[in-house]
Design a protein around this motif. Sequence first.
Motif, short mmCIF file in Angstrom:
data_model
loop_
_atom_site.label_atom_id
_atom_site.label_comp_id
_atom_site.label_asym_id
_atom_site.label_seq_id
_atom_site.Cartn_x
_atom_site.Cartn_y
_atom_site.Cartn_z
N VAL A 106 0.86 -1.20 0.00
CA VAL A 106 0.00 0.00 0.00
C VAL A 106 0.89 1.24 0.00
O VAL A 106 1.77 1.38 0.86
CB VAL A 106 -0.91 0.04 1.26
CG1 VAL A 106 -1.82 1.26 1.24
CG2 VAL A 106 -1.70 -1.25 1.40
N THR A 107 0.68 2.14 -0.96
CA THR A 107 1.41 3.41 -1.01
C THR A 107 0.39 4.53 -1.15
O THR A 107 -0.45 4.48 -2.06
CB THR A 107 2.37 3.46 -2.21
OG1 THR A 107 3.24 2.35 -2.15
CG2 THR A 107 3.21 4.73 -2.22
N ARG A 108 0.43 5.52 -0.27
CA ARG A 108 -0.55 6.62 -0.34
C ARG A 108 0.12 7.96 -0.09
O ARG A 108 0.86 8.11 0.89
CB ARG A 108 -1.64 6.45 0.73
CG ARG A 108 -2.41 5.16 0.63
CD ARG A 108 -3.61 5.31 -0.29
NE ARG A 108 -4.35 4.07 -0.33
CZ ARG A 108 -4.55 3.35 -1.43
NH1 ARG A 108 -4.05 3.74 -2.59
NH2 ARG A 108 -5.24 2.24 -1.39
N LEU A 109 -0.20 8.92 -0.93
CA LEU A 109 0.29 10.29 -0.76
C LEU A 109 -0.81 11.12 -0.12
O LEU A 109 -1.97 10.99 -0.49
CB LEU A 109 0.64 10.87 -2.13
CG LEU A 109 1.33 12.23 -2.13
CD1 LEU A 109 2.84 12.07 -2.02
CD2 LEU A 109 1.01 13.03 -3.39
N PHE A 110 -0.46 11.96 0.84
CA PHE A 110 -1.44 12.89 1.40
C PHE A 110 -0.82 14.26 1.60
O PHE A 110 0.40 14.41 1.53
CB PHE A 110 -2.11 12.33 2.67
CG PHE A 110 -1.18 11.97 3.80
CD1 PHE A 110 -0.47 10.77 3.81
CD2 PHE A 110 -1.05 12.81 4.91
CE1 PHE A 110 0.35 10.42 4.87
CE2 PHE A 110 -0.23 12.47 5.99
CZ PHE A 110 0.47 11.27 5.96
N GLN A 111 -1.69 15.26 1.80
CA GLN A 111 -1.19 16.64 1.75
C GLN A 111 -1.71 17.50 2.89
O GLN A 111 -2.73 17.20 3.51
CB GLN A 111 -1.58 17.26 0.40
CG GLN A 111 -2.99 16.95 -0.09
CD GLN A 111 -4.06 17.88 0.44
OE1 GLN A 111 -3.77 19.00 0.82
NE2 GLN A 111 -5.30 17.41 0.47
N ALA A 112 -0.99 18.60 3.12
CA ALA A 112 -1.41 19.60 4.12
C ALA A 112 -0.80 20.93 3.73
O ALA A 112 0.02 21.01 2.82
CB ALA A 112 -0.94 19.18 5.51
N ALA B 154 -7.33 14.50 3.46
CA ALA B 154 -5.91 14.71 3.16
C ALA B 154 -5.47 13.88 1.96
O ALA B 154 -4.48 14.20 1.30
CB ALA B 154 -5.06 14.36 4.38
N PHE B 155 -6.22 12.79 1.68
CA PHE B 155 -5.85 11.92 0.56
C PHE B 155 -6.53 12.32 -0.74
O PHE B 155 -6.32 11.69 -1.78
CB PHE B 155 -6.20 10.46 0.90
CG PHE B 155 -5.35 9.92 2.02
CD1 PHE B 155 -4.12 9.34 1.76
CD2 PHE B 155 -5.77 10.03 3.35
CE1 PHE B 155 -3.33 8.87 2.80
CE2 PHE B 155 -4.99 9.57 4.39
CZ PHE B 155 -3.77 8.98 4.12
N VAL B 156 -7.37 13.36 -0.69
CA VAL B 156 -8.02 13.84 -1.91
C VAL B 156 -7.00 14.73 -2.63
O VAL B 156 -6.60 15.77 -2.12
CB VAL B 156 -9.30 14.64 -1.59
CG1 VAL B 156 -9.92 15.18 -2.86
CG2 VAL B 156 -10.28 13.78 -0.80
N LEU B 157 -6.58 14.29 -3.81
CA LEU B 157 -5.51 15.00 -4.51
C LEU B 157 -6.03 15.68 -5.78
O LEU B 157 -6.90 15.15 -6.47
CB LEU B 157 -4.39 14.01 -4.87
CG LEU B 157 -3.78 13.25 -3.69
CD1 LEU B 157 -2.79 12.20 -4.20
CD2 LEU B 157 -3.10 14.20 -2.71
N GLN B 158 -5.48 16.81 -6.07
CA GLN B 158 -5.82 17.57 -7.26
C GLN B 158 -5.29 16.81 -8.49
O GLN B 158 -4.28 16.11 -8.41
CB GLN B 158 -5.17 18.96 -7.20
CG GLN B 158 -5.63 19.82 -6.03
CD GLN B 158 -5.08 19.39 -4.69
OE1 GLN B 158 -4.13 18.62 -4.60
NE2 GLN B 158 -5.69 19.87 -3.62
#
Length: 274
Positions: free
Chosen positions: A212-218, A263-267
């Motif tokens: 599992v690999t996940r990118l998240f943002q802030a 946070a996992f919703v990416l543009q």
Amino acid sequence: MEVWFTEDQTKNLRISCRVREVLFSGESPFQKVAVLDTLEFGRMLTLDNVIQTNIKDEFVYHEMITHVGLNTHADPKKVLVIGGGDGGTVREIVKHKGVEKVVHVEIDQMVIDVAKKFFPELSVGFNDPRVEILVDDGIKHVKENKHTYDMIIVDSTDPVGPAVGLFSEEFYRSVYEALREDGLFVAQTESPFFNSDLITRVTSTISGIFPVTRLFQAVVPTYPGGYWTFTMGSKKYDPLAVDTEKISALDTKWYSPEIHRTAFVLQPFVKELL
Ligand code: AG3
């Protein structure tokens, strides 16, 4: 007289902060360490003239690099922090009552000393009896400790100089080995505006190793672009499968069960990098 600190965020972009007072300036065997009292952000830690943290926005980064992963793992008991000598990451981890042990490996004693003296709000966690601080090389530590940790957090500086190794395939493989069978790790992975190649490379490398690999943002106003990413590599748990209704309340200012999901919703432009 007006005094300003300037970081070259890229070759062609700078951020400047007006400084009330230089509280500390020194040179360790690894880097230049400075503590500035800035008018906009309060006390600020810089390493080799790069902003690491400050009193005003530190909570965003420290809450996100810790709670997303800790609440994804079913029962994280033993946690390793690599870097993050300011203490903000450790402070957030010890908010989790189920965590039994935090091993904090920071390479630079001067950063720890400066944190204790000038950033008591960040370094409070150092006094928690569950925390063990080791002044050592994190890369060496993961190689020497196999199958030991439930979660590993890589709170590194930018991928230049001493931190380059913390973004390498070899390191991610050692992290995999240092984790228990259902372990996961989270690393700070820079800005999609200014480090897009790094994000592409790192996510593809991690997905070659972890199921599992996940990118998240802030949002971190003082970092390049103000939009910051973190990447999770996990052996078993998926952060998107967490029942966020069951997340226990934490004393936080940025992270919340809702933020855990959003946070996992990416543009689209960020998705394209993956
Ligand atoms: N680690 C540094 C993140 C990178 C910041 N980059 C920049 N300002 N160019 C933060 C350490 C906080 N514990």
